[in-house]
Design a protein around this motif. Sequence first.
Motif, PDB file in Angstrom:
ATOM      1  N   SER A   1      39.914  28.136  45.837  1.00 51.95           N
ATOM      2  CA  SER A   1      38.946  27.713  44.819  1.00 51.95           C
ATOM      3  C   SER A   1      37.811  28.725  44.644  1.00 51.95           C
ATOM      4  CB  SER A   1      38.391  26.328  45.134  1.00 51.95           C
ATOM      5  OG  SER A   1      37.821  26.310  46.409  1.00 51.95           O
TER       6      SER A   1
ATOM      7  N   VAL B   1      38.553  30.763  41.605  1.00 50.15           N
ATOM      8  CA  VAL B   1      38.739  30.096  40.315  1.00 50.15           C
ATOM      9  C   VAL B   1      37.875  30.674  39.179  1.00 50.15           C
ATOM     10  CG1 VAL B   1      38.512  27.887  39.101  1.00 50.15           C
ATOM     11  CG2 VAL B   1      39.675  27.984  41.283  1.00 50.15           C
ATOM     12  N   PRO B   2      36.608  31.069  39.458  1.00 50.33           N
ATOM     13  CA  PRO B   2      35.811  31.608  38.340  1.00 50.33           C
ATOM     14  C   PRO B   2      36.474  32.795  37.638  1.00 50.33           C
ATOM     15  CG  PRO B   2      34.393  31.202  40.207  1.00 50.33           C
ATOM     16  CD  PRO B   2      35.792  30.957  40.684  1.00 50.33           C
TER      17      PRO B   2
ATOM     18  N   ALA C   1      39.564  32.975  36.932  1.00 48.14           N
ATOM     19  CA  ALA C   1      40.720  32.519  36.169  1.00 48.14           C
ATOM     20  C   ALA C   1      40.324  31.942  34.809  1.00 48.14           C
ATOM     21  CB  ALA C   1      41.504  31.484  36.977  1.00 48.14           C
ATOM     22  N   LEU C   2      39.048  32.084  34.448  1.00 48.80           N
ATOM     23  CA  LEU C   2      38.603  31.587  33.141  1.00 48.80           C
ATOM     24  C   LEU C   2      38.145  32.755  32.289  1.00 48.80           C
ATOM     25  CD1 LEU C   2      36.362  28.536  34.022  1.00 48.80           C
ATOM     26  CD2 LEU C   2      38.730  28.535  33.278  1.00 48.80           C
ATOM     27  N   PRO C   3      38.412  32.695  30.975  1.00 48.06           N
ATOM     28  CA  PRO C   3      37.861  33.743  30.117  1.00 48.06           C
ATOM     29  C   PRO C   3      36.332  33.736  30.228  1.00 48.06           C
ATOM     30  CG  PRO C   3      39.443  32.394  28.911  1.00 48.06           C
ATOM     31  CD  PRO C   3      39.214  31.721  30.231  1.00 48.06           C
TER      32      PRO C   3
END
Lengths: 255, 284
Positions: free
Chosen positions: A98, A101-102, A104-106
């Motif tokens: 986790s 995770v940041p 994995a975002l546009p």
Amino acid sequence: MRKVRLFYAMIYFIVLYLPIVLIIAFSFNDSVYIAFPLKAFTLRWYHAAMENQQLLSAFSNSMIIAVTTAILATFSGMLAAMATTRYRFRGRSLATVSLFVPLALPTVVTGVALLSIFMMTGLGLSLATVILGHLMICTPFSYGVLVSRFDGLSPDFERASMDLGEPPLATFFRVTLPLAMPGIVSSLLLTFTISFDEFILAFFLSSNSPTLPVFMWSQMRFPDRLPLVLALASVVIIVSSILIVISQRLRSKQA
Amino acid sequence: MSRRSNSPYFLLTPAMLTTVATLAICMVVLMVLAVARQSYLDIDLTFSTHNVELALTSPLILKLMVKSALISFGVTLLSLVLAYPIAYLLAFDLTRNKLLWLMLFTLPCWISYLLRVLSWKLILGYQGMINTSLMGLGIIDQPIEALLYNSTSVVIALTHAWAPFAILPIYVSLEKIDRSLIRASGDLSDTPMQTFFRVILPLSLPGVTAAFVLVFIPTFGDYVTPHLLGGPTGVMIGNFIAMQFGASNNWPLGAAVALLAMLVATLLVCIFIAGSRHAIKAIR
């Protein structure tokens, strides 16, 4: 086949660096127009850059943001890396995943979301908001660098120190920290560079105190200021490259 | 240092706060905004599905979403194809200074993305390198305007910027392959081509998948490249989102489209991962 691959790699290498070489070449070009052939050699764009007040204040904004981000991201990344390499606990693998995770975002999505948070809560925008945005994308990198450092460190040294009666905090400062130091410096340099060069989050979160990339973006609309941007860009590229090379070398150093 | 304690949770707290917790708040805020309405300069927070419906049904948004997906998919595939031989070379051909070369091939990744995109203006622009050289050689009489401000220039610049990112994960997975498997394949009379497709490629698939995610996600949401190089036909969904939070000033619509874009990107990545697993089974 090997020769074909080597030839391909050569072409790839040239194309990879060509745009960067062009930026640097045109930053010394004595003409407002960015066009071939190159004119005489000049340093005037560099002089102009050093006298531009907006640029200098953008530079100091960027420095404050990048230094703070690097220190905070490396600190929290180090603690997290110690947690996941030195302890077995419930949710360990979930925590490891986790933290990434940041990434994995546009970035545009996180950018507008953070902007909404700060505006809707009435916090407003400042250098601190950019730092918060940058921490989100820098912490995963810091964690990644430091996890591989701690993985390569045997916990025996720490155990020996404690067996010899050192309290945990002294063990941390006298054993863990010195051993992890190459990783820590590597992480500081990497996160500093990422934050210093980051544009999208800074664009949404910096409002009227722009960072250097945001300043450059605003100047790109004016064709006659492009040479100044190129001079600035050349400095940023060279300094970033040096920092990254040092960072990577420290990283690959054996524990 | 006791092995069973709350210490790991304390140690994780700062990193978790700045990543996972902030991200969770981001998502909540986007969801709240997406079901709100913009009334002039204020945001009316009473529940309304207006913007969600608009995001799902507007032909313009659909068109931009499809175009972004196509551009980003093209860029990602190009990046993988271009990066694979480099990763292969680094993993199998080079024996000395491996890490140095790896660093040189991936160094530009870390250098200001904005500047690398800008540099393509110097190459593709009206008075850029290509036009002036072609004119100097007498091949063309006047600059080709078609080089810049369309989706092709966006694809070129994005591929150039992101292909090096793909090298790293592919290299790591190639480096991990047990060399005796490759020798065994040769001993069992596979041609080098067969060895590649039946042994090396399938075993490097985790790296290829990671590279796909690493390139696809950021390019899908990118708005810097389309803004600087795309012109009117190269606009992508990221530009639309940024515009709603800027000039168009319709934050709720922007939030709805941002969430949708995130879902679409995640969904496409999942489809790719499933598809590549399937493909490998077929090859074997």
